[in-house]
Design a protein around this motif. Structure first.
Motif, short mmCIF file in Angstrom:
data_model
loop_
_atom_site.label_atom_id
_atom_site.label_comp_id
_atom_site.label_asym_id
_atom_site.label_seq_id
_atom_site.Cartn_x
_atom_site.Cartn_y
_atom_site.Cartn_z
N CYS A 24 0.72 -1.32 0.07
CA CYS A 24 -0.25 0.00 0.10
C CYS A 24 0.85 1.28 0.00
O CYS A 24 1.62 1.69 0.96
N GLU A 25 0.93 1.91 -1.14
CA GLU A 25 1.47 3.21 -1.33
C GLU A 25 0.73 4.48 -1.06
O GLU A 25 -0.17 4.25 -1.42
N VAL A 26 1.11 5.45 -0.21
CA VAL A 26 0.41 6.40 0.35
C VAL A 26 1.14 7.78 -0.11
O VAL A 26 2.16 7.69 0.34
N VAL A 27 0.50 8.74 -0.81
CA VAL A 27 1.08 9.75 -1.46
C VAL A 27 0.54 11.03 -1.06
O VAL A 27 -0.68 11.43 -1.06
N ILE A 28 1.38 12.17 -0.45
CA ILE A 28 0.79 13.24 -0.50
C ILE A 28 1.35 14.16 -1.46
O ILE A 28 2.56 14.53 -1.46
N HIS A 29 0.56 14.82 -2.39
CA HIS A 29 0.67 15.97 -3.34
C HIS A 29 0.60 17.43 -3.02
O HIS A 29 -0.71 17.58 -2.40
N ASP A 30 1.29 18.16 -2.94
CA ASP A 30 1.36 19.53 -2.93
C ASP A 30 0.72 20.07 -4.38
O ASP A 30 1.76 20.22 -5.15
N SER A 32 0.39 23.11 -5.62
CA SER A 32 0.88 24.21 -5.84
C SER A 32 2.30 24.15 -6.58
O SER A 32 2.95 25.02 -7.08
N SER A 33 2.86 23.01 -6.51
CA SER A 33 4.33 22.49 -6.96
C SER A 33 4.18 21.35 -7.79
O SER A 33 4.62 20.08 -7.35
N MET A 34 3.63 21.65 -9.29
CA MET A 34 3.58 20.39 -10.09
C MET A 34 4.48 19.55 -10.21
O MET A 34 4.59 18.58 -10.43
N ASP A 35 5.64 20.15 -10.80
CA ASP A 35 6.97 19.41 -11.16
C ASP A 35 7.47 18.81 -9.95
O ASP A 35 8.32 17.64 -10.33
N HIS A 36 7.29 19.10 -8.76
CA HIS A 36 7.67 18.44 -7.57
C HIS A 36 6.76 18.37 -6.49
O HIS A 36 6.82 18.76 -5.37
N SER A 37 5.44 17.67 -6.87
CA SER A 37 4.16 17.79 -6.09
C SER A 37 4.36 16.93 -5.02
O SER A 37 3.79 17.15 -3.89
N ILE A 38 5.19 15.75 -5.01
CA ILE A 38 5.29 14.68 -4.08
C ILE A 38 5.75 15.18 -2.60
O ILE A 38 7.20 15.43 -2.84
N VAL A 39 5.32 15.70 -1.67
CA VAL A 39 6.03 16.09 -0.45
C VAL A 39 6.18 14.97 0.51
O VAL A 39 6.90 15.26 1.55
N TYR A 40 5.34 13.93 0.43
CA TYR A 40 5.61 12.83 1.18
C TYR A 40 5.08 11.33 0.44
O TYR A 40 4.13 11.51 -0.02
N ILE A 41 5.72 10.27 1.04
CA ILE A 41 5.38 9.06 0.31
C ILE A 41 5.79 7.91 1.35
O ILE A 41 6.83 8.03 1.71
N VAL A 42 4.70 7.13 1.42
CA VAL A 42 5.00 5.86 2.29
C VAL A 42 5.08 4.64 1.33
O VAL A 42 4.06 4.68 0.40
N ASN A 43 6.08 3.59 1.39
CA ASN A 43 6.07 2.54 0.53
C ASN A 43 6.13 2.99 -0.93
O ASN A 43 5.41 2.52 -1.86
N GLY A 44 7.08 4.00 -1.32
CA GLY A 44 7.29 4.48 -2.63
C GLY A 44 7.82 3.35 -3.67
O GLY A 44 7.78 3.53 -4.74
N HIS A 45 8.24 2.35 -3.04
CA HIS A 45 8.75 1.22 -3.89
C HIS A 45 7.58 0.64 -4.85
O HIS A 45 7.92 -0.17 -5.74
N VAL A 46 6.40 0.65 -4.11
CA VAL A 46 5.32 0.39 -5.24
C VAL A 46 5.21 0.81 -6.59
O VAL A 46 5.03 0.05 -7.47
N SER A 47 5.44 2.16 -6.62
CA SER A 47 5.59 2.82 -8.01
C SER A 47 6.92 3.28 -8.47
O SER A 47 6.80 3.85 -9.71
N GLY A 48 7.71 3.24 -7.49
CA GLY A 48 9.09 3.78 -7.73
C GLY A 48 9.32 5.30 -7.85
O GLY A 48 10.35 5.69 -8.17
N ARG A 49 8.29 5.90 -7.00
CA ARG A 49 8.50 7.41 -6.98
C ARG A 49 9.09 7.88 -5.55
O ARG A 49 9.08 6.75 -4.58
N LYS A 50 9.54 8.97 -5.53
CA LYS A 50 10.13 9.57 -4.17
C LYS A 50 9.59 10.81 -3.99
O LYS A 50 9.21 11.67 -4.84
N VAL A 51 9.92 11.37 -2.84
CA VAL A 51 9.80 12.93 -2.39
C VAL A 51 10.70 14.13 -3.39
O VAL A 51 11.50 13.69 -3.90
N GLY A 52 9.75 14.76 -4.17
CA GLY A 52 10.30 15.65 -5.02
C GLY A 52 9.72 15.16 -6.36
O GLY A 52 10.31 16.10 -7.22
N ASP A 53 9.31 13.93 -6.54
CA ASP A 53 9.01 13.81 -8.08
C ASP A 53 7.92 14.54 -8.41
O ASP A 53 6.90 14.83 -7.47
N GLY A 54 7.26 14.46 -9.65
CA GLY A 54 6.16 15.53 -10.30
C GLY A 54 4.94 14.58 -9.99
O GLY A 54 4.98 13.51 -9.59
#
Length: 215
Positions: A24-30, A32-54
């Protein structure tokens, strides 16, 4: 983003991820910052994303429409670039003034469950059943590539065979789809269609004038 609201959302994200486990991946998007919208992510290995990704599609659409009362998107299918299928939900978070500021997204990897389901269906099924194609969950830069491909498909001919009207039509599609919200998208689109940035902006202006005439 208000720090207290972010901390509360992080607490909720940790709780949801702990409840449903490592798939279960949980993501918080901001928003106001589309190019770097991810400000928090848990279990990012599910989609391969990380904080700072768009952002993904839901972030782009919210930035494009600035919808004050968007409806939460619950229990839809998404697909990662490496083929994982996820059951996803996107919840719009508002500030004290009622403005959407964050998107709280839950993505549960159901790939193995689908494989098990298909095996059971093969044994139990008495007629054909079809499942809708899940939507890809991708980074904002990959979204731009997909939108460019869709714009060419809309016209129905390769760029090398497009005339001015064809290119205006393709760029109209990109503009309406929010492609130009992506940083430096103008450079990429202009290069792809073999036109200058000045010409690109003149095509966008032409689209706006056509829309104004319709109104």
């Amino acid at each position: 983003m208000e720090s207290k609201r972010l901390e509360l959302l992080k607490q909720m994200a940790d709780g949801v991820a702990a409840q449903f486990g490592s798939k279960c991946e949980v993501v918080i998007h901001d928003v106001s910052s589309m190019d770097h919208s991810i400000v928090y992510i848990v279990n990012g290995h599910v989609s391969g994303r990380k904080v700072g990704d768009g952002g993904s599609r839901v972030v782009i659409e919210q930035a494009l429409r600035a919808d004050a009362q968007p409806r939460d998107e619950l229990c839809y299918l998404t697909r990662t670039p490496d083929g994982k299928v996820m059951k996803s939900s996107s919840i719009y978070i508002r500030n004290s003034k009622g403005v959407v500021t964050e998107i709280f997204s839950i993505n549960y990897d159901i790939t193995e469950l689908l494989m098990l389901q298909r095996g059971i269906d093969e044994v139990l099924a008495t007629h054909d059943s079809r499942q809708s194609e899940p939507e890809r969950i991708i980074n904002v830069n990959d979204v731009l590539d997909d939108l460019i491909e869709q714009s060419v498909a809309q016209v129905g001919k390769p760029v090398a065979m497009m005339n001015k009207d064809d290119k205006i039509r393709a760029i109209q599609f990109l503009n309406q789809s929010g492609a130009f919200l992506v940083t430096k998208s103008g450079d990429k689109v202009a290069k792809y269609f073999g036109i200058s940035k000045y010409t690109l902006y003149s095509y966008i202006d032409a689209n706006k004038k056509q829309e104004e005439k319709k109104q």
